[in-house]
Scaffold this active site. Sequence first.
Site, PDB file in Angstrom:
ATOM      1  N   ALA A  65       0.795  -1.128  -0.067  1.00 25.15           N
ATOM      2  CA  ALA A  65      -0.020  -0.071  -0.156  1.00 25.15           C
ATOM      3  C   ALA A  65       0.963   1.128   0.029  1.00 25.15           C
ATOM      4  O   ALA A  65       2.007   1.149   0.279  1.00 25.15           O
ATOM      5  CB  ALA A  65      -0.860  -0.128   1.123  1.00 25.15           C
ATOM      6  N   GLY A 109       0.820  -4.695   3.127  1.00 28.46           N
ATOM      7  CA  GLY A 109      -0.443  -4.703   3.108  1.00 28.46           C
ATOM      8  C   GLY A 109      -1.122  -5.599   2.342  1.00 28.46           C
ATOM      9  O   GLY A 109      -2.329  -6.025   2.944  1.00 28.46           O
ATOM     10  N   GLU A 112      -1.363  -8.695   4.789  1.00 27.09           N
ATOM     11  CA  GLU A 112      -2.210  -8.430   5.853  1.00 27.09           C
ATOM     12  C   GLU A 112      -3.679  -8.429   5.207  1.00 27.09           C
ATOM     13  O   GLU A 112      -4.746  -8.786   6.072  1.00 27.09           O
ATOM     14  CB  GLU A 112      -2.076  -6.920   6.013  1.00 27.09           C
ATOM     15  CG  GLU A 112      -2.915  -6.299   7.284  1.00 27.09           C
ATOM     16  CD  GLU A 112      -2.743  -6.343   8.487  1.00 27.09           C
ATOM     17  OE1 GLU A 112      -3.535  -6.174   9.477  1.00 27.09           O
ATOM     18  OE2 GLU A 112      -1.264  -6.802   8.821  1.00 27.09           O
ATOM     19  N   GLU A 132       9.174  -5.493   5.777  1.00 24.66           N
ATOM     20  CA  GLU A 132       9.399  -3.872   6.624  1.00 24.66           C
ATOM     21  C   GLU A 132      10.870  -4.064   7.086  1.00 24.66           C
ATOM     22  O   GLU A 132      11.520  -3.020   6.859  1.00 24.66           O
ATOM     23  CB  GLU A 132       8.339  -4.094   7.879  1.00 24.66           C
ATOM     24  CG  GLU A 132       7.375  -3.225   7.166  1.00 24.66           C
ATOM     25  CD  GLU A 132       6.164  -4.471   6.955  1.00 24.66           C
ATOM     26  OE1 GLU A 132       4.634  -4.064   6.662  1.00 24.66           O
ATOM     27  OE2 GLU A 132       6.508  -5.553   6.444  1.00 24.66           O
TER      28      GLU A 132
END
Length: 258
Positions: A65, A109, A112, A132
């Site tokens: 994202a 994301g 997720e 990350e």
Amino acid sequence: MSSGILFEFDNHIARVTLDRPKALNSIDPEMDAALFEAWAEINSNPDIWVAVLGATGEKAFCAGANVSGGTEGDGRRMALGGGLTGVGGPMLTLRKPLIAAVQGYAIGGGFELAMCADIIVAADNAQFGIPETKVGIIGEAGIMHRAIRQLPHHIAMALILTGERIDAQQAERYGLVNEVVPYEKLLETAWSWADRIASASPLAVQAAKDAVLSRAGWPLDIALATRYEPIEAYANSADRIEGRAAFADKRAARWSGR
């Protein structure tokens, strides 16, 4: 729906499709707002009993994202994924069952968002990752909290600490996905899962999902002692009457979702 999302439903099954293949279906603000509209419609429409979340193109389900905690012009704030993830804003709870059909990259994301589903079907080219730490960006930690709950502890920690990815076969072995199929059969398989769910009582399914997820993190004795409003409401529904009649008549039930 807004640009970046395709939405349709037929025979009680909604299909939500991430549609930015050139951007690897990464989520931008417009797409986030469209997802919010889709989940709201699915929640509020009694004729929608189950939803399938997929994506356009073979290369990626969603590569993350470029928005977190999006804000629309009317000032409404939402979490990433149209509110579904709870990352960066208020979380929207989807009351209907959700199946994710995942191909290619599902990272950041996107990973997720896939983990928000109740059932995950993966193409054999799928890859799941939490990049990350590898790229040196740590913001909201939602993906890490979901991963440590949905994967074995040491597998989740390895993904988090190295930023490396696992493939579809590993994800199935670790219990992250329900089924791995060739890419060409991905949507067909996801739709088969949706059909199977839609053949059950929709109100019973929704009540079961609510009960399980609302007490998932609580001690067993509390979960057992809790009174669940959707289950109690189901006792007076037309579907409960129809289910008992169908069982007595030895026929398939004709559910109304009422």
